[in-house]
Design a protein around this motif. Structure first.
Motif, PDB file in Angstrom:
ATOM      1  N   VAL A 148       1.056  -1.319  -0.081  1.00  0.00           N
ATOM      2  CA  VAL A 148       0.141  -0.394   0.397  1.00  0.00           C
ATOM      3  C   VAL A 148       1.063   1.322  -0.298  1.00  0.00           C
ATOM      4  N   ARG A 149       0.686   2.028  -0.944  1.00  0.00           N
ATOM      5  CA  ARG A 149       1.701   3.696  -1.435  1.00  0.00           C
ATOM      6  C   ARG A 149       0.910   4.292  -1.671  1.00  0.00           C
ATOM      7  N   GLY A 150       1.393   5.362  -0.627  1.00  0.00           N
ATOM      8  CA  GLY A 150       0.668   6.615  -1.127  1.00  0.00           C
ATOM      9  C   GLY A 150       1.257   7.791  -1.714  1.00  0.00           C
ATOM     10  N   ALA A 151       1.549   8.935  -2.448  1.00  0.00           N
ATOM     11  CA  ALA A 151       1.985  10.005  -3.131  1.00  0.00           C
ATOM     12  C   ALA A 151       1.412  11.402  -3.868  1.00  0.00           C
ATOM     13  N   TRP A 176       6.012   8.824 -13.531  1.00  0.00           N
ATOM     14  CA  TRP A 176       6.015   8.204 -11.978  1.00  0.00           C
ATOM     15  C   TRP A 176       7.548   7.228 -11.895  1.00  0.00           C
ATOM     16  N   ASP A 177       8.223   7.890 -10.391  1.00  0.00           N
ATOM     17  CA  ASP A 177       8.844   6.810  -9.912  1.00  0.00           C
ATOM     18  C   ASP A 177       8.875   6.572  -8.762  1.00  0.00           C
ATOM     19  N   TRP A 178       7.899   5.433  -8.632  1.00  0.00           N
ATOM     20  CA  TRP A 178       7.589   5.354  -6.920  1.00  0.00           C
ATOM     21  C   TRP A 178       8.743   5.321  -5.930  1.00  0.00           C
ATOM     22  N   ALA A 179      10.371   4.852  -6.088  1.00  0.00           N
ATOM     23  CA  ALA A 179      11.655   4.843  -6.399  1.00  0.00           C
ATOM     24  C   ALA A 179      11.599   7.000  -5.394  1.00  0.00           C
ATOM     25  N   GLU A 180      11.484   7.408  -5.977  1.00  0.00           N
ATOM     26  CA  GLU A 180      11.495   9.173  -5.571  1.00  0.00           C
ATOM     27  C   GLU A 180      10.110   9.552  -4.751  1.00  0.00           C
ATOM     28  N   VAL A 181       9.831   8.484  -4.267  1.00  0.00           N
ATOM     29  CA  VAL A 181       8.670   9.451  -3.043  1.00  0.00           C
ATOM     30  C   VAL A 181       9.473   9.714  -1.435  1.00  0.00           C
ATOM     31  N   ASP A 182      10.518   8.867  -1.849  1.00  0.00           N
ATOM     32  CA  ASP A 182      11.357   9.243  -0.478  1.00  0.00           C
ATOM     33  C   ASP A 182      12.383  10.024  -0.114  1.00  0.00           C
ATOM     34  N   ASN A 183      12.424  10.316  -1.660  1.00  0.00           N
ATOM     35  CA  ASN A 183      14.047  11.752  -2.449  1.00  0.00           C
ATOM     36  C   ASN A 183      13.726  13.142  -1.427  1.00  0.00           C
ATOM     37  N   ASN A 184      11.990  13.461  -1.574  1.00  0.00           N
ATOM     38  CA  ASN A 184      11.590  14.254  -1.733  1.00  0.00           C
ATOM     39  C   ASN A 184      10.867  14.764  -0.605  1.00  0.00           C
ATOM     40  N   PRO A 185      10.977  16.141  -0.154  1.00  0.00           N
ATOM     41  CA  PRO A 185       9.995  16.520   1.104  1.00  0.00           C
ATOM     42  C   PRO A 185       8.018  15.534   1.163  1.00  0.00           C
ATOM     43  N   PHE A 186       7.888  15.782  -0.333  1.00  0.00           N
ATOM     44  CA  PHE A 186       6.405  15.472  -0.720  1.00  0.00           C
ATOM     45  C   PHE A 186       5.555  14.484  -0.667  1.00  0.00           C
ATOM     46  N   PHE A 187       6.683  13.263  -0.751  1.00  0.00           N
ATOM     47  CA  PHE A 187       6.260  12.267  -1.318  1.00  0.00           C
ATOM     48  C   PHE A 187       5.812  12.225  -2.630  1.00  0.00           C
TER      49      PHE A 187
END
Ligand SMILES: Cc1cc2nc3c(=O)[nH]c(=O)nc-3n(C[C@H](O)[C@H](O)[C@H](O)COP(=O)(O)O)c2cc1C
Length: 363
Positions: free
Chosen positions: A151-154, A168-179
């Motif tokens: 279960v993943r959110g962005a 769209w790259d799920w791996a990027e979600v944790d690389n910035n302060p905005f998800f």
């Protein structure tokens, strides 16, 4: 005040106020023998925690989880799980100037009208501090769902600025302060949100939550539709003003041909039938209230933070006109911190339906 519980078989009840000594959640219906420690829950709370970037409130709430019951030697016992978070940053004084005024966009007026009481220290039960409890329950729900379900959110939109889905790259979600799953959009949002923050304003956003690895068959076709329960779950989150499943409101602009999620037989199995393969997923993984086995996709719109530094017109407890500006420490875009909350609510709905599915599905 009723309505503090959510779910049927996997059912949680939250308690506590933003400025009391602690908040917590009792999770009932969690099966026994699931491995569960505080370390399984803490990372999800850390994701929601404020004060981690200049784009979220600088309130410092360590949100340390304590498991009080329902676990023995690192495994769930099947008895009620009681989870508690102590409130450590309760600066009531930030709210003292607004104690006799109703904040526009907040629940101040409706609570006072209904219950005759005004908790001016951040809104009491109506404060989004309560959403930390949902995130803790969501961590338990993830255990019920197991490792095969993700279960993943962005965050997919801030104000008028949308992500480019081709990046769209799920791996990027944790690389910035905005998800944010689109690194270029994240860089643009940083400048945009700095401007919003410095002007003492706030802005709305859209969150998307996707569940993968689910079996077909979760949900029931009438009043317990999976999409119905997901919509309700998301609408219970503070500041959420709209929910879409799959292509949502976009479906209204399409023809039947465009909107058909066409199917083809998949590779044959031993009994001759191939699991169908869908050629698109505009339905968001749910047909007739029941999961298809595709990704389940939910989006929700979050309104701009109501507490802003620009004076707004309002009334006071005596019914007189006045102006208000909300000092204190607030998020310029509460949509950011709504991402882990949306994930948690999705996980809780899915865990509940998984347990219910076991009760009703054909053998
Ligand atoms: C994670 C999260 C944090 C929030 N923090 C704030 C905040 O700091 N200031 C604010 O004005 N609203 C905040 N909100 C929104 C309010 O709690 C919400 O707008 C208010 O309770 C009125 O409820 P309603 O908007 O659902 O009608 C937050 C919402 C979420 C989901």
């Amino acid at each position: 005040m009723a309505g503090n519980s959510f779910g049927t078989l996997f059912r949680f009840t939250t308690w506590g106020e933003s400025h009391g000594p602690a908040i917590g959640v009792v999770v009932d219906g969690c099966p026994s023998l699931l491995s569960l420690t505080e370390a399984d829950i803490q990372p999800w709370l850390d994701k929601r925690r404020p004060g981690q970037s200049r784009y979220t409130t600088q309130r410092q709430e360590p949100d340390q989880i304590k498991i009080l019951s329902g676990v023995f030697e690192g495994q769930t016992t099947g008895t009620p799980l009681s989870l508690m978070i102590e409130n450590t940053d309760q600066r009531s004084k930030d709210y003292s100037e607004i104690a006799a005024k109703f904040r526009p966009g907040h629940a101040d007026y409706t609570y006072w009208k209904k219950y005759g009481i005004r908790d001016y220290r951040g809104g009491g039960r109506s404060s989004a501090r309560e959403t930390a409890c949902r995130v803790a329950a969501g961590a338990v729900a993830r255990k019920v769902l197991g490792d095969g379900v993700t279960v993943r959110g962005a965050l997919v939109q801030i104000g008028p600025h949308k992500v480019d889905r081709s990046r769209w790259d799920w791996a990027e979600v944790d690389n910035n302060p905005f998800f944010c799953p689109d690194p270029q959009a994240a860089a643009e949002w940083a400048d945009y949100l700095d401007g919003i923050r410095k002007s003492g304003s706030s802005i709305g956003a859209v969150v998307e939550v996707v569940a993968s690895g689910l079996p077909a068959g979760l949900g029931d076709p009438l009043y317990d539709k999976l999409d119905g329960d997901l919509a309700r779950a998301m609408m219970t989150i503070n500041a959420v003003k709209g929910v879409e499943i799959g292509n949502g409101f976009e479906a209204a602009t399409l023809t039947g041909e465009q909107n058909a999620d066409e199917m083809r037989a998949g590779p044959a199995t031993e009994d001759g039938y191939g699991e169908p393969e869908f050629r698109s997923n505009l339905a968001g993984g749910i047909l007739g209230g029941i999961s298809t086995g595709q990704d389940v996709v939910v989006r929700f719109a979050v309104k701009p933070t109501s507490s802003i530094l620009t004076p707004r017109q309002t009334v006071d407890l005596q019914g007189k006109d006045t102006d208000i500006l909300t000092k204190g420490r607030h998020d310029p875009c509460v949509g950011i911190r709504a991402v882990p909350v949306g994930e948690a609510m999705m996980a809780c709905v899915l865990a509940d339906h998984l347990l219910r599915h076991r009760a009703y599905a054909r053998g």
